[in-house]
Design a protein around this motif. Structure first.
Motif, mmCIF file in Angstrom:
data_model
loop_
_atom_site.group_PDB
_atom_site.id
_atom_site.type_symbol
_atom_site.label_atom_id
_atom_site.label_comp_id
_atom_site.label_asym_id
_atom_site.label_seq_id
_atom_site.Cartn_x
_atom_site.Cartn_y
_atom_site.Cartn_z
ATOM 1 N N VAL A 139 3.993 20.118 4.501
ATOM 2 C CA VAL A 139 5.058 19.194 4.099
ATOM 3 C C VAL A 139 4.882 18.643 2.691
ATOM 4 C CG1 VAL A 139 5.495 18.543 6.492
ATOM 5 C CG2 VAL A 139 3.932 17.156 5.115
ATOM 6 N N GLY A 140 3.692 18.749 2.101
ATOM 7 C CA GLY A 140 3.497 18.300 0.730
ATOM 8 C C GLY A 140 3.053 16.876 0.570
ATOM 9 N N GLY A 141 2.600 16.239 1.637
ATOM 10 C CA GLY A 141 2.143 14.863 1.523
ATOM 11 C C GLY A 141 1.774 14.303 2.886
ATOM 12 N N ALA A 142 1.501 12.995 2.937
ATOM 13 C CA ALA A 142 1.152 12.327 4.187
ATOM 14 C C ALA A 142 2.430 12.009 4.953
ATOM 15 C CB ALA A 142 0.377 11.044 3.902
ATOM 16 N N TYR A 201 0.846 -1.191 0.000
ATOM 17 C CA TYR A 201 0.000 0.000 0.000
ATOM 18 C C TYR A 201 0.884 1.245 0.000
ATOM 19 C CZ TYR A 201 1.213 0.936 4.865
ATOM 20 O OH TYR A 201 1.910 1.223 6.011
ATOM 21 N N ARG A 202 0.279 2.361 -0.402
ATOM 22 C CA ARG A 202 0.876 3.679 -0.172
ATOM 23 C C ARG A 202 -0.207 4.566 0.420
ATOM 24 N NH1 ARG A 202 3.779 4.437 -4.583
ATOM 25 N NH2 ARG A 202 2.231 5.564 -5.806
ATOM 26 N N PHE A 203 0.054 5.106 1.589
ATOM 27 C CA PHE A 203 -0.924 5.916 2.298
ATOM 28 C C PHE A 203 -0.738 7.377 1.907
ATOM 29 C CE2 PHE A 203 -2.494 8.336 5.944
ATOM 30 C CZ PHE A 203 -3.730 7.746 6.152
ATOM 31 N N GLU A 204 -1.796 7.976 1.322
ATOM 32 C CA GLU A 204 -1.705 9.343 0.814
ATOM 33 C C GLU A 204 -2.775 10.250 1.402
ATOM 34 O OE1 GLU A 204 -1.746 9.148 -3.472
ATOM 35 O OE2 GLU A 204 -0.433 7.388 -3.491
ATOM 36 N N VAL A 205 -3.477 9.773 2.440
ATOM 37 C CA VAL A 205 -4.526 10.586 3.060
ATOM 38 C C VAL A 205 -3.862 11.729 3.823
ATOM 39 C CG1 VAL A 205 -6.451 10.611 4.681
ATOM 40 C CG2 VAL A 205 -6.027 8.580 3.256
#
Length: 499
Positions: free
Chosen positions: A407-410, A394-398
């Motif tokens: 910061v520009g991301g999760a 998985y990649r968590f992007e919430v």
């Protein structure tokens, strides 16, 4: 699996108050004196827990003897048995932390674990043993235990634990036994053995144990998967942001470093070392990014994790692995001592080549080291293990608008409250409605069945050929091919010295 001997050794069997036959029947906590299901018998004595929020909890359970005095820097020993019924309603002391990183009571006497299970569920329940993060210098098992009621109500027994931190948990020295180098990891093994010996009496199924963790806990899970000492201790594994290509010190290098630290403190032998003030020892630097955890000791750790996975010698169990999309913020590189590594990686790859892969210089700046330290290694471990056992990545992007602007991301570990369906970041329900249920249901399904798939969920493909599931503000998104493939390939080539 059933009852077993290992790190806790034969002493645990001699002290046990229950026999192996107890594992044949139990389907839920066994009522004890007074007819209370809150009273459970363990190998060291009776425990009485508490009910809250439709969850039954036993807290502050000693799973090993206090690692103090002559037991400092030794492998964990059997818990000291007690008479009568021990109250298990409060968390035990956290293990000593890096200075000023906890407000909870902490002590060198800290080898406690916690068991949480749903009150109403019947039958042998699946078990998640959760290893906390914190860079091996902070953290404890109390956080997920206190915040895990919603996850437990999904029909899971949750076990959380403390393990020795800092240089009390990880110090090699010529005057000590080699086990001192990875004592904190041996604590984790001892906790898993305690689970095999005791969890059936709490209604858990010892044949359906998943070991999971995030950050340092995820690295621990990968290390346990790669260890010859953990065979039969767990049936599945979850690693969240657990690195994967980190440097690993040899025992000789770690011993030289430990000798230097001890000599500076005036401790030249084992007696002097064990007489040192524990809080002073905790001030000695321990750096996971420099490869100081784990140490290749020849017993628990026989080779770096990446080498073991590449050789297909890790435990062949179902595996769920991933990272957040910004696991390492650019502004943290200097404080973490990674700025030189970033410059070396940029030089190896060539800035122009990386900009082509990432599309903008700003994307390179923000994401390069996050990809190199966390995201690309997660892909590597997933694709390596997929040839050996079912694997999901998985990649968590919430992310909330505030965090994205900052910061520009999760950020690192931001999936953790979603996994346990606990206290979410401010605004999370408005910005990503229902995602806590989505994430927690996937994890609970994996713990329960060995597969995150469940009715009504977006398909999660296994990790062959780079497939993954993206967890986004808009929901779960299936990706048969990772849209970041080009940039992760560039990072891999650079890390291998190619551009």
């Amino acid at each position: 699996m059933g009852r077993r001997r290992g790190v806790l050794a034969a002493a645990a069997a001699m002290l046990a108050l229950t026999g192996c036959s107890l594992l044949d029947e139990p389907v839920q906590p066994t009522p004890r004196p007074g007819g209370s299901a809150l009273v459970v018998e363990t190998g060291a004595g009776l425990l009485e827990g508490l009910d809250h929020e439709s969850v039954r909890s036993w807290r502050g359970i000693p799973y090993a003897a206090p690692p103090v005095g002559d037991l400092r820097w030794r492998a964990p020993q059997a818990a000291v048995p007690w008479a009568g019924v021990r109250a298990a309603t409060d968390f035990g002391a956290d293990c000593l932390h890096a200075p000023s990183t906890t407000t909870h009571p902490s002590s060198e006497d800290c080898l406690f674990l916690n068991v949480e299970r749903p009150v109403e569920a019947d039958g042998d329940l699946p078990v998640l043993v959760w290893i906390h993060g914190g860079g091996f210098v902070m953290g404890s098992g109390r956080t997920e235990a206190a915040d895990g009621a919603a996850f437990v109500r999904r029909g899971v027994v949750l076990v959380t634990l403390n393990y020795r931190l800092g240089r009390l948990g990880f110090l090699a020295h010529p005057a000590l036994e080699p086990e001192s180098a990875n004592a904190g990891l041996l604590d984790q093994v001892a906790a898993l053995e305690w689970v095999q010996d005791n969890i059936a009496d709490f209604g858990g199924d010892p044949d359906r144990v998943t070991v999971g963790g995030g950050s340092a806990g995820g690295l621990s899970v990968n290390t346990l998967m790669a260890s010859p000492m953990t065979d039969g201790l767990f049936a599945q594994a979850i690693s969240q942001s657990g690195l994967g290509r980190e440097p690993t010190q040899s025992l000789a290098t770690a011993t030289a470093e430990g000798r230097r630290l001890a000599t500076e403190a005036g401790a030249l032998d084992a007696v002097a070392l064990r007489s040192l003030d524990a809080t002073a020892v905790m001030r000695w630097r321990l750096d996971v990014f420099a490869g100081q955890v784990p140490v290749v000791d020849g017993a628990l750790v026989t080779a770096p994790v990446a080498e073991v996975f590449e050789a297909a010698e890790e435990q062949a169990v179902p595996y769920l692995v991933g990272s957040t999309d910004l696991d390492l913020e650019a502004d943290l590189l200097e404080p973490l001592g990674l700025a030189d590594d970033a410059r070396a990686l940029l030089s190896a790859a060539g800035e122009r080549s990386l900009v082509r892969a990432y599309t903008t210089p700003d994307a390179v700046r923000r994401h390069l080291m996050a990809d190199a330290v966390f995201t690309e290694p997660a892909r590597f471990l997933a694709e390596s293990h997929a040839a050996r056992a079912p694997t999901w990545r998985y990649r968590f992007e919430v992310v909330t608008p505030e965090a994205f602007a900052r910061v520009g991301g999760a950020p690192h570990a931001s999936e953790l409250p979603y996994v346990f369906d606990g206290v979410l970041p401010l605004g999370a329900e408005q910005d990503a409605p229902g995602m806590a249920d989505v994430v927690s249901d996937y994890w609970a399904s994996f713990v329960t069945t060995g597969d995150p798939a469940h009715v009504g969920a977006e398909q999660w493909p296994t990790a062959e050929d780079g497939a993954l599931l993206r967890l986004t503000n808009a929901g779960a998104v299936t990706e048969p091919v990772d849209p970041w493939q080009r940039r992760l390939d560039a990072v891999r080539r650079a890390a291998e010295g190619r551009s």
